[in-house]
Enzyme design. Structure first.
Site, mmCIF file in Angstrom:
data_model
loop_
_atom_site.group_PDB
_atom_site.id
_atom_site.type_symbol
_atom_site.label_atom_id
_atom_site.label_comp_id
_atom_site.label_asym_id
_atom_site.label_seq_id
_atom_site.Cartn_x
_atom_site.Cartn_y
_atom_site.Cartn_z
ATOM 1 N N ASP A 52 28.656 51.164 43.121
ATOM 2 C CA ASP A 52 29.234 51.406 44.451
ATOM 3 C C ASP A 52 28.602 52.608 45.153
ATOM 4 O O ASP A 52 28.446 52.605 46.374
ATOM 5 C CB ASP A 52 30.754 51.601 44.352
ATOM 6 C CG ASP A 52 31.485 50.264 44.338
ATOM 7 O OD1 ASP A 52 30.812 49.229 44.189
ATOM 8 O OD2 ASP A 52 32.722 50.256 44.473
ATOM 9 N N ASN A 95 29.888 44.826 46.812
ATOM 10 C CA ASN A 95 31.336 44.630 46.850
ATOM 11 C C ASN A 95 32.015 45.986 46.986
ATOM 12 O O ASN A 95 33.103 46.199 46.462
ATOM 13 C CB ASN A 95 31.805 43.906 45.579
ATOM 14 C CG ASN A 95 33.185 43.282 45.755
ATOM 15 O OD1 ASN A 95 33.728 43.262 46.856
ATOM 16 N ND2 ASN A 95 33.757 42.788 44.674
ATOM 17 N N ASP A 326 45.400 51.728 42.016
ATOM 18 C CA ASP A 326 44.367 51.416 41.023
ATOM 19 C C ASP A 326 44.850 51.697 39.605
ATOM 20 O O ASP A 326 44.755 50.843 38.716
ATOM 21 C CB ASP A 326 43.088 52.209 41.317
ATOM 22 C CG ASP A 326 42.328 51.609 42.488
ATOM 23 O OD1 ASP A 326 42.576 50.425 42.803
ATOM 24 O OD2 ASP A 326 41.505 52.311 43.092
ATOM 25 N N GLU A 354 38.843 43.642 44.427
ATOM 26 C CA GLU A 354 37.654 42.973 43.915
ATOM 27 C C GLU A 354 37.945 41.505 43.597
ATOM 28 O O GLU A 354 37.097 40.638 43.685
ATOM 29 C CB GLU A 354 37.145 43.684 42.668
ATOM 30 C CG GLU A 354 36.320 44.934 42.961
ATOM 31 C CD GLU A 354 37.137 46.143 43.349
ATOM 32 O OE1 GLU A 354 38.352 45.997 43.641
ATOM 33 O OE2 GLU A 354 36.570 47.257 43.388
ATOM 34 N N HIS A 400 35.694 45.522 37.757
ATOM 35 C CA HIS A 400 35.557 46.596 36.774
ATOM 36 C C HIS A 400 36.889 47.003 36.157
ATOM 37 O O HIS A 400 36.982 47.263 34.956
ATOM 38 C CB HIS A 400 34.889 47.800 37.449
ATOM 39 C CG HIS A 400 35.581 48.285 38.696
ATOM 40 N ND1 HIS A 400 35.782 49.608 38.954
ATOM 41 C CD2 HIS A 400 36.142 47.626 39.745
ATOM 42 C CE1 HIS A 400 36.415 49.740 40.112
ATOM 43 N NE2 HIS A 400 36.636 48.550 40.608
ATOM 44 N N ARG A 401 37.942 47.044 36.989
ATOM 45 C CA ARG A 401 39.221 47.519 36.445
ATOM 46 C C ARG A 401 39.860 46.500 35.503
ATOM 47 O O ARG A 401 40.568 46.880 34.571
ATOM 48 C CB ARG A 401 40.193 47.902 37.564
ATOM 49 C CG ARG A 401 39.679 49.032 38.388
ATOM 50 C CD ARG A 401 40.723 49.863 39.072
ATOM 51 N NE ARG A 401 40.039 50.780 39.959
ATOM 52 C CZ ARG A 401 39.399 51.875 39.567
ATOM 53 N NH1 ARG A 401 39.376 52.217 38.288
ATOM 54 N NH2 ARG A 401 38.766 52.628 40.435
ATOM 55 N N LYS A 426 30.356 49.003 38.302
ATOM 56 C CA LYS A 426 30.772 49.288 39.680
ATOM 57 C C LYS A 426 31.193 50.751 39.818
ATOM 58 O O LYS A 426 30.880 51.398 40.812
ATOM 59 C CB LYS A 426 31.929 48.359 40.067
ATOM 60 C CG LYS A 426 32.301 48.415 41.532
ATOM 61 C CD LYS A 426 33.261 47.291 41.863
ATOM 62 C CE LYS A 426 33.295 46.990 43.357
ATOM 63 N NZ LYS A 426 33.939 47.980 44.156
#
Ligand code: C5P
Length: 659
Positions: A52, A95, A326, A354, A400-401, A426
């Site tokens: 990112d 993204n 998040d 995402e 990613h998370r 990311k």
């Protein structure tokens, strides 16, 4: 570099250690843009190096902003003082929402001929509220695809600031942040007001934006999170040098690991954030505290030390996650280990991240065996009892998370496979290495060696001495062979044998081996079954089919596994690998005595002949051939009795544990 398709995580027994966090994504991308728009040069220390931030750096270079990366992780940005050198460009922003939204606002106000686009998922993430706000003051923006979504064409509008801007705040706070970051570009000689329509979510991210604007000399007035006023004459001026805090969202995985796996003096410490952090997600550690975790705070670090004294499990209940969208994902996994169901509230923004994170989370948690209910903006996760966990291959949706969160499921009693683990790049390219450094997998002692070397006895005795579970992997091949013989399947019918192994109705119940519920412990010891096992064990598909069953035996507090490929294939990360050897004659004599004592009539020559054949098959087969792992310790027990052999292995294990 190509990423692996998946990553297998063993079940964990604990966690301890320190993690230096990578720089915050939210701060890094905001600072890059601010430094680029400001007058003067800014040195940014501790900038996050990830997909990112790379997207943002590339975009700024394309816009003509001069940047220099230092070897020490710093980045010096030569600001353009609000006048972008390049006025026409096509920007690909992957993204990265933290790049696309503020750049859209900045480019629309700067005026030029721009196109901004991203990956297909970016084109499904709404941006209409931001576009409406910008069009409302006369900016020229067109949709190149679906209305309300990128890609966008941005032209030369005529921004007027005679009335306040209006922007919705209830879908994403990034639209408001984007406007706050971009509007000082205009250098307006009158106050510029932004009115928020609807209830503003994710306020800590807006607070973060305001704090960073202050560092660049712009002091926005915040009127109850409903109106924000940029004072007349605001202009960005470099602070000279600025450091990026560690990423508080990334910290959540390690803090959760410390809660689930530390305690009794062990701790997981994250370095790079503390109680004074300007990132909203540090509040995640406060939530953990409220749920019963033992958290300590220091200068530049936060530490998780398991649960507070007297607390048996994290509390469940309703958790308002509006301020920590998040880090809240991490709570969906810790909820599996809680005392009662946990309901995450205020997570509507997950739907436009995402991936649709509510749907993704519900689907993947269910694969583990969890009961999950979901609504438009909430998710309820029920605790998962140890017996109900299922080993699963977790899809990560290029998010990613999702990948980072589900690594925590390895505190459950099963193997977890993470698909496409590379998606963590990311925001945290080194995540799984960092996780492996603090993770303490359930320990395994692997004992490999040829037939009749005494592995089985050794493994059982070592396991008993340590209180560990034991896995006799040969017994699984034997059980498969027994069923093949009973069903009359030819031992050269590879297809039928593979199908049999893949659907083997076999269960390990403590020391008992149950085939369709029948205890086959004695039946599998017959010589013809052993010979048949040795033949079907040479078939790759049979070996693959039995792999999961073997790995499932890895349970706390530990496992001693014996076979031919324990240290090389099944448990390559075993803490101790022993390769047991003894001459074929010594083994034949032992096996002969054993058979005679069991009343089985045979001759020494017949046993010797049988062992030689099996040795040949085991060492010469194309897959998982019997050979010592490079890091195995060799033990020739031709001259040792059982007692001496066991003591030697226990001594090695103590040495390993002390390391
Ligand atoms: O060790 P045991 O004699 O009970 O194993 C039966 C057969 O299964 C062996 O002859 C060997 O060929 C095979 N085996 C294997 N890999 C293992 C364990 C056993 O190939 N890990």
């Amino acid at each position: 570099m190509t990423s692996p398709e998946h990553l297998d995580l063993p079940p964990l027994i604990g966690a301890a250690g320190r993690v230096r966090l990578p720089g915050s994504k939210s701060i890094s991308n905001r600072l890059l843009l601010l430094a680029a728009l400001a007058e003067g040069s800014t040195r940014i220390d501790g900038l996050l190096d990830s997909d990112d931030t790379r997207v943002m750096l590339d975009a700024l270079r394309t816009l003509g902003v001069a940047l220099q990366r230092g070897d020490d992780g710093s980045c010096t940005v030569h600001g353009c003082g609000g006048a972008l050198p390049v006025r026409r460009a096509d920007l690909f922003l992957g993204n990265a929402g933290t790049a696309l939204r503020p750049l859209t606002a900045a480019l629309a106000l700067a005026g030029g001929d721009w196109q901004v686009r991203g990956v297909p998922r970016m084109h499904e993430r709404p941006i209409g509220d931001l576009v409406d706000a910008l069009r409302g003051i006369g900016c020229a923006i067109d949709y190149l695809g679906n209305a309300g979504y990128p890609p966008l064409a941005i032209g030369r509008g005529a921004p007027r600031l005679d009335a306040p801007l209006r922007v919705r705040g209830d879908v994403s706070s990034q639209f408001l942040s984007a406007l706050l970051l971009a509007l000082p570009l205009l250098g307006s000689d009158r106050d510029v007001a932004i009115d928020v329509v609807g209830e503003l979510i994710s306020r800590p991210y807006v607070a973060l934006t305001l704090r960073l604007l202050e560092r660049f000399g712009v002091h926005v007035r915040n009127a109850h999170w409903q109106r924000f006023v940029i004072p007349a004459g605001s202009r960005y001026r470099t602070p000279g040098r600025i450091a990026v805090e560690g990423d508080a969202s990334s910290a959540s995985y390690f803090l959760a690991a410390g809660v689930l796996g530390a305690g009794n003096g062990a701790a997981v410490r994250v370095e790079g954030v503390d109680a004074h952090s300007i990132q909203g997600d540090v509040a995640f550690a406060r939530v953990l505290e409220q749920l019963g975790a033992d958290i300590d705070w220091g200068d530049g670090w936060i530490e998780a030390r398991g649960l507070r004294a007297g607390v048996a499990a994290l509390a469940g209940g309703d958790i308002d996650c509006v301020a920590i969208p998040d880090a809240a994902m991490t709570l969906a996994i810790t909820a599996l280990f809680a005392a009662a169901p946990t309901r995450l509230l205020g997570i509507g923004s997950w739907r436009v991240k995402e991936t649709d994170r509510i749907a993704a989370m519900a689907t993947e948690l269910a694969k583990l065996g969890a009961t999950v209910d979901a609504g438009d903006d909430w998710l309820r996760v029920h605790p998962l009892a140890a017996a109900d966990w299922r080993s699963a291959s977790v899809a990560t949706y290029d998010d990613h998370r999702m990948a980072m969160c589900f690594s925590l499921a390895s505190f459950g009693p099963v193997d977890i496979r993470i698909e496409d683990p590379g998606c963590v790049a990311k925001t945290f390219p080194g995540y799984f290495d960092a996780f492996a450094r603090i993770a303490r997998p359930v320990p395994v002692i692997a004992i490999d060696g040829p037939t009749a070397s005494g592995k089985g006895t050794l493994a059982a005795r070592v396991a008993a001495a340590l209180g560990f579970h034991a896995l006799d992997s040969g017994a699984l091949y034997r059980a498969c062979a027994l069923l093949a013989l009973r069903r009359g399947i030819a031992l050269d019918d590879a297809g039928a044998l593979a199908a049999l192994a893949a659907t083997l109705p076999l269960r390990c119940d403590g020391a008992r081996l149950l085939l369709s519920g029948e205890d086959v412990g004695a039946a599998i010891r017959a010589e013809d079954v052993g010979q048949a096992a040795s033949r079907l064990a040479a078939l790759p598909a049979v070996r693959t089919a039995l792999l999961a069953l073997q790995r499932q035996q890895r349970r706390a507090p530990g496992l001693v596994a014996d076979g031919r490929d324990m240290g090389t294939v099944v448990f390559p990360d075993a803490g101790l690998k022993v390769f047991l050897a003894a001459g074929v004659r010594a083994r034949a004599e032992r096996r002969y005595k054993q058979l005679i004592s069991q009343g089985i009539s045979t001759t020494l020559d017949a046993v010797l002949n049988d062992l030689e054949q099996r040795d040949a098959r085991d060492t010469q087969r194309s897959v998982a051939a019997l050979r010592p792992a490079p890091d195995a310790l060799h033990l020739d027990n031709s001259e040792l009795d059982v007692e001496q052999t066991v003591l030697r292995v226990l001594q090695w294990w103590r040495q390993c544990a002390a390391r």
